[in-house]
Each structure stands twice: as structure tokens, then as C-alpha cells.
Enzyme design. Structure first.
Site, PDB file in Angstrom:
ATOM      1  N   THR A  77       8.651   0.172  -1.544  1.00 19.26           N
ATOM      2  CA  THR A  77       9.920   0.628  -2.139  1.00 19.26           C
ATOM      3  C   THR A  77      10.782   0.531  -2.849  1.00 19.26           C
ATOM      4  O   THR A  77      11.045   1.429  -4.177  1.00 19.26           O
ATOM      5  CB  THR A  77      11.134   0.486  -1.154  1.00 19.26           C
TER       6      THR A  77
ATOM      7  N   ASN B  84      -6.983  -0.910   1.304  1.00 18.99           N
ATOM      8  CA  ASN B  84      -5.801  -0.440   2.526  1.00 18.99           C
ATOM      9  C   ASN B  84      -6.728   0.578   3.457  1.00 18.99           C
ATOM     10  O   ASN B  84      -7.415   1.533   2.752  1.00 18.99           O
ATOM     11  CB  ASN B  84      -4.849  -0.206   2.403  1.00 18.99           C
TER      12      ASN B  84
ATOM     13  N   SER C 120       0.698  -1.377   0.286  1.00 19.93           N
ATOM     14  CA  SER C 120       0.088   0.335  -0.020  1.00 19.93           C
ATOM     15  C   SER C 120       0.972   1.161   0.002  1.00 19.93           C
ATOM     16  O   SER C 120       1.584   1.302   0.730  1.00 19.93           O
ATOM     17  CB  SER C 120      -1.321  -0.081   1.119  1.00 19.93           C
TER      18      SER C 120
ATOM     19  N   ILE D 204       6.095  -5.333   8.190  1.00 20.94           N
ATOM     20  CA  ILE D 204       5.972  -3.764   9.218  1.00 20.94           C
ATOM     21  C   ILE D 204       5.471  -2.684   8.411  1.00 20.94           C
ATOM     22  O   ILE D 204       6.079  -2.992   7.445  1.00 20.94           O
ATOM     23  CB  ILE D 204       7.357  -3.574   9.888  1.00 20.94           C
TER      24      ILE D 204
ATOM     25  N   ASN E   3       9.270   9.093   4.073  1.00 21.34           N
ATOM     26  CA  ASN E   3       8.119   9.408   3.111  1.00 21.34           C
ATOM     27  C   ASN E   3       7.042  10.088   4.762  1.00 21.34           C
ATOM     28  O   ASN E   3       6.729   9.774   5.627  1.00 21.34           O
ATOM     29  CB  ASN E   3       7.572   8.587   2.658  1.00 21.34           C
TER      30      ASN E   3
ATOM     31  N   CYS F  78      -0.758   4.387  10.375  1.00 22.06           N
ATOM     32  CA  CYS F  78       0.343   5.236   9.201  1.00 22.06           C
ATOM     33  C   CYS F  78       0.217   6.477  10.421  1.00 22.06           C
ATOM     34  O   CYS F  78       0.363   6.793  11.137  1.00 22.06           O
ATOM     35  CB  CYS F  78      -0.305   5.533   8.469  1.00 22.06           C
TER      36      CYS F  78
ATOM     37  N   LYS G 281      -2.322  -4.578   9.986  1.00 24.21           N
ATOM     38  CA  LYS G 281      -1.398  -4.418   9.383  1.00 24.21           C
ATOM     39  C   LYS G 281      -0.940  -3.200  10.879  1.00 24.21           C
ATOM     40  O   LYS G 281      -1.095  -2.323  11.064  1.00 24.21           O
ATOM     41  CB  LYS G 281      -1.543  -3.485   7.922  1.00 24.21           C
TER      42      LYS G 281
ATOM     43  N   THR H 207       6.205   1.102   8.375  1.00 26.16           N
ATOM     44  CA  THR H 207       7.161   1.889   8.062  1.00 26.16           C
ATOM     45  C   THR H 207       8.118   2.108   9.783  1.00 26.16           C
ATOM     46  O   THR H 207       7.301   2.601  10.650  1.00 26.16           O
ATOM     47  CB  THR H 207       7.433   3.717   7.368  1.00 26.16           C
TER      48      THR H 207
END
Lengths: 255, 303
Positions: B265, B99, B21, B190, B69, B129, B164, B192
Site C-alpha cells: 500500500t 502469486n 502482490s 499478513i 480494497n 484473498c 501466504k 489484509t
């Protein structure tokens, strides 16, 4: 095909100044579909992110792109160490370039390395177009002959007066507008310059397109990293330099 | 010819490689480059109940073997996702995972209600997030809130539910157990790792949001360790991600206990990374005479 990712051979390498390098790259498929103002996204060794490099000239007959870039950090340093015959991996051509209408009287503005993508624009404008190119000083001047060969009239300015007219591109632009009726401005350069150019265009009610820069991820509009603030009737939004731009109507941009 | 197919929460994937995602949008940009049906699945860009503008730029910075990011969940909102993108995605012959992100329990529930009524194959609940912190609540870092959100969302959907998880906690296995006990069908990890980069000349953080989420090759060993720990604690399947950029990384992640993997990434480096991983996995299995990719899941032989 809109864009591809592949390996391409560097046909020629030249150094324009101490820290500005140019490549001619054999890439017929890319050259065939590329338009002025688009860019290429180049893999630089093991670095995670590709580096967006603007296209200086599209040489369709030769099947080549000419790119010119300044060595600024690790990525461009790696790139500058490539030699003729080396292969580089590009995702290209990407972005939305300039929509050039040759019958419009155009002024082309480039500031510093912002002159690079504007050369191909100049080549596609009519001969009555004028290119106003600004640099810090005489040592920083690049592509002057190329612009002359493109058939447009050329005005050079330097911040310190060491070459051409002493002052900014905006000073020349203001004078130019006083004496001539122009239909459209195409510009690329530092943000403060683009902001000033855009303000002049607004005051004089001239259509104006600017090419922007932002730290970039994927290069094709998926990751949404390279945001720039825009406005329209529905309010403010973030558009993306890689896919919606790099060229925008200056009226859209919240400088 | 090895069997690459995997099954997670009853959903068949033709191979275990899913795009992560936030790195693959809603797939359209990559469909210009290769058929999306080559992928096991697509975890779509995180969506919220209402449109989100996202964070001001710069939103991305390169770091050693990775990136930071702080996009801030820019998305068109769940209704628009369903009406404008989902139909097209469903024609791509791959598993479509929505997501779902949010910043209140109510938002998560309402978003999931819209998704429940849609054609998405699975829902991945993004509780983690790091770039959005409205209301000062970060749902992903407390077991109580992970359990609570998962339970409430579970009541509203019969679709397979993946939770997640964030690595920015003391013990990620506790979060995984909380999600499992509240009815999650799978956990993915994981997300970030929160990080920061400072420009030494301007003395400003490179990201306008000051901090952001670290991803890319730099985080792989952390992700492998956490997936291994979680896979040893939960009974539900684990989807492993974090820095996977080659098929070797994918094998490693599956040996650690992941039933499927996500690639993110690495796609910025090489758009074909997920495809190369599928091909590499296949070659690895064939070379080693392994009949099914499922046979390597969790097969690390620890000391």
C-alpha cells in the site's frame, strides 16, 4: 518519459468560488508531455491515497499546469490549504486524454466541475467548436471567460435557470445537432449526464468521447482499483480509469 | 557497505524488499519510474487458472491510515501471464514470484502446474484473498484446507513455495505450522484484514463488495505481532508484510522475525517507497556497524 513523481512548486493560488480553488504549478517536464484530458495524482499530507485532479490547462510556454478542484473531503481540504510557494508532490501526467482532431467540428460538453478538464480541449479545437457548459445555478458557474478566450462559442445552462439557458446541457445539444452537422462530442461531467450525452451521440451516429471518474489507488494501472465496465465484441470487461482512461469512446462504456 | 542480500528457500535476493502482490501489477507501470532491478523481488498480481473480471466498483476506500480494497483478483489468467508478462519480468534482474490464487483445489493445482513449467523463480500460494468467496470455501482459514492445498500443490512443483497466510483467524501460528508440515518452503504474512466502511449519508458500504481487505499503516502493529508469533513457531523463513511504509517499519518487521519483507500500500502513497526502504536499511546497518541484514532477523529482545 511518460510520467514522473516529484515535488513541484505552486506558483499561484486563486479561489474561484467558495469551494473551488485553482493552482498554477511550475512543472516544465510535466507540462511538456501532458495532453488534454490527462490528470495529476497529488499527495495530500499523511493521507494514504493520492488524489486524482484533472488538468484544466497545459501552459507549455510557461512550463506550468493549471489545476482547478472542488473541496470535497479531507484530501482536497488539505490541498486547498496550500499557498503560493508551497511544494506539492505529484505523480504526473497520467491517464489517456482526448485525442483531438482539430479539423473535426466538435461539441465540447462539461457538467459542473466536469467543465474543468474540457477547457484545454476547447483550446485545442477549431474556432467553430461549441462548448456547452451546465451548472446547478449561477453561483456554480466557473471558467466562462476562459472558454470564451479559448475562441470557441459558449452556451451556459443552469438547472434552475438562474443563469444562461434554463435546463440541461443535453437540451442544448439536441437543438444544436438539429441545426448543425457535427463530427465529434467530447464530454466530462456526472455519470447520468454522460450517459444521456452518449445516448444522443449514438442516435445521431456522432463519435463521442467521455472522461470518467472512479475511486482510485495507484493512478498508473497497477492496482486495478478504479474499474469501469466496458464492452466489446468479446463481451464485458473491467477497464481502468487511470490507465485505459479517463477518456473512453462512449460506445465502450456500460453506463 | 552492509550486505543486504538474503536467501529464502535457496533463492538469492539482492535485498530483502519485495513488492507485495496486487499493488505492483506485473511491474510494467513502475518500470517507467525506476529500474526494477533495484528491488529484491516482485510478487506479481494474483493469478488464477482462468481470466477473472474482478469485482464491480468502487473497489477501494480510504480509511484512517489505510485503505480497504475489494479488487476481486482481476487478472488475465495464468497462461496469459506466462506468455505475455513473465518473459519481460524475467529480464528485469530481480526475483520474480508468481502469486497463485484460486477457488478450488483443482484450480490451484492446475495453475501451479502451468507455473512449474514456466520461468518463475518462486510461487506464492495465495490461500487468503478475502474478496473472493466462490463456492463458499475460504481455503485460508482452516488448517486442514491449508495443509491439503499446500500438500497437493507441493506434489506438483519443485519451485520454492511460499504460502501466504490470512490474519483473519483465531491463531495464525496454526496455519503457519500446517503450511510448514505440508511442505511449504516459506510463509508470508499478513494478507489484509477484513474490514468495512459505511457512507453515513447514503448508508451504503463504500465498497460495492460491502467488505474488503484493510491494508496500510493501520495494520503494521498487528502484522508485527503475528510475524513475531509465527517466526517463533516455524523453522522455515517468514516473509513479513502489512503496513510497512518506511525503512524503520522494515527494520521492526525483521527484528520481529521476518527474513524478508513486502511493501504494498505504501507504493500508492509514494512510488519510491520500496527503493527508499532499501536505501534506509542500508544506511541503518552501516550506521550501526551491522555487517549483514540477516543479523537483525528475529533479534527482538522480548521482555
Amino acid at each position: 518519459m511518460k510520467y514522473i513523481q516529484d515535488d513541484f512548486k505552486i506558483a499561484q493560488v486563486n479561489k474561484l468560488t467558495e469551494n473551488i480553488v485553482e493552482f498554477y504549478i511550475d512543472c516544465p517536464l510535466v507540462a511538456d508531455v501532458a495532453t488534454s484530458g490527462q490528470f495529476v495524482h497529488i499527495l495530500c499530507g499523511d493521507l494514504t491515497l493520492r488524489r486524482p485532479i484533472s488538468i484544466c490547462e497545459i501552459l507549455k510556454e510557461k512550463g506550468q499546469l493549471r489545476i482547478v478542484f472542488e473541496i470535497k473531503g479531507k484530501g482536497t481540504q488539505w490541498l486547498a490549504e496550500r499557498r503560493e510557494g508551497d511544494v506539492i508532490n505529484m505523480l504526473a501526467p497520467i491517464g489517456r486524454g482526448f485525442n483531438i482532431t482539430p479539423d473535426k467540428k466538435a461539441v465540447i460538453i462539461g457538467g459542473g466541475i466536469g467543465v474543468i478538464p474540457m477547457l484545454d480541449v476547447a483550446k485545442n479545437c477549431s474556432a467553430d467548436a461549441c462548448a456547452i457548459l451546465g451548472f446547478r445555478n449561477k453561483q456554480a458557474v466557473i471558467l466562462e471567460e476562459d472558454y470564451k478566450n479559448a475562441g470557441v462559442s459558449v452556451e451556459i445552462t443552469t438547472d434552475d435557470g438562474s443563469y444562461g439557458k434554463h435546463g440541461f446541457v443535453t437540451d442544448v445539444l439536441k437543438d444544436y445537432i438539429k441545426n448543425q452537422k457535427i463530427d465529434v462530442i467530447y464530454a466530462c461531467g456526472p455519470t447520468p449526464m454522460l450517459k444521456a450525452v452518449s445516448a444522443i451521440a449514438n442516435e445521431s451516429d456522432i463519435e463521442c468521447y467521455v472522461s470518467l471518474e472512479e475511486r482510485m489507488g495507484c493512478g498508473i494501472g497497477a492496482c486495478l482499483a478504479c474499474a469501469c465496465k466496458t464492452k466489446d465484441a468479446n463481451g464485458e470487461h473491467y477497464k481502468h480509469v487511470c490507465k485505459d482512461g479517463p477518456v473512453f469512446n462512449s460506445k465502450e462504456i456500460e453506463f | 557497505m552492509a550486505d543486504l542480500s538474503v536467501k529464502i528457500a535457496g533463492v538469492e535476493f539482492k535485498n530483502p524488499v519485495i513488492t507485495a502482490s496486487g499493488t505492483f501489477g506485473f511491474g510494467r507501470e513502475y518500470a517507467e519510474l525506476y529500474p526494477l532491478e533495484k528491488l529484491g523481488g516482485i510478487s506479481c498480481k494474483g493469478i488464477t487458472l482462468k481470466e477473472r473480471l474482478g469485482n464491480p466498483p468502487p473497489r477501494i476506500a480510504e480509511t484512517a491510515s489505510g485503505i480497504l480494497n475489494s479488487v476481486g483478483l482481476q487478472n488475465p489468467g495464468v497462461e496469459k501471464f506466462v506468455s505475455e508478462d513473465l518473459g519481460w519480468l524475467k529480464q528485469q534482474n530481480t526475483v520474480i514470484i508468481a502469486n497463485s490464487a484460486g477457488h478450488s483445489l483443482e484450480d490451484y493445482c492446475k495453475t501451479v502446474e502451468v507455473l512449474e513449467a514456466s520461468d518463475v523463480d518462486m510461487i506464492e500460494l495465495n490461500l487468503s484473498c478475502p474478496n473472493v468467496k466462490e463456492g463458499g470455501i475460504n481455503f485460508g482459514t482452516s488448517c486442514t484446507s491449508v495443509e491439503n492445498v499446500t500438500r497437493e500443490v507441493r506434489k506438483r512443483t519443485s519451485k520454492p513455495l511460499i504460502v501466504k497466510l490470512t490474519p483473519n483467524v483465531t491463531d495464525i501460528t496454526e496455519l503457519a505450522l500446517a503450511a510448514e508440515s505440508a511442505g511449504a518452503d516459506s510463509v508470508s504474512l499478513i494478507n489484509t484484514l477484513t474490514g468495512m466502511k459505511i457512507d453515513i449519508n447514503t448508508r451504503r458500504p463504500v465498497l460495492r463488495n460491502n467488505t474488503g481487505g484493510l491494508s496500510g499503516r493501520a495494520v503494521l502493529p498487528v502484522a508485527i505481532r503475528m510475524v513475531w508469533q509465527v517466526a517463533n513457531k516455524v523453522k522455515i523463513p517468514v516473509i513479513g508484510m502489512g503496513g510497512i511504509s518506511t525503512w524503520e517499519d522494515a527494520v521492526e518487521m525483521m527484528l520481529a522475525g521476518a527474513s524478508a519483507i513486502q511493501v504494498g500500500t505504501a507504493i500508492f502513497h509514494d512510488v519510491y517507497a520500496p527503493i527508499k526502504i532499501v536505501d534506509g536499511l542500508n544506511a541503518y546497518l552501516n550506521k550501526n556497524g551491522i555487517a549483514s541484514v540477516n543479523d537483525i532477523v528475529g533479534k527482538v529482545q522480548v521482555w
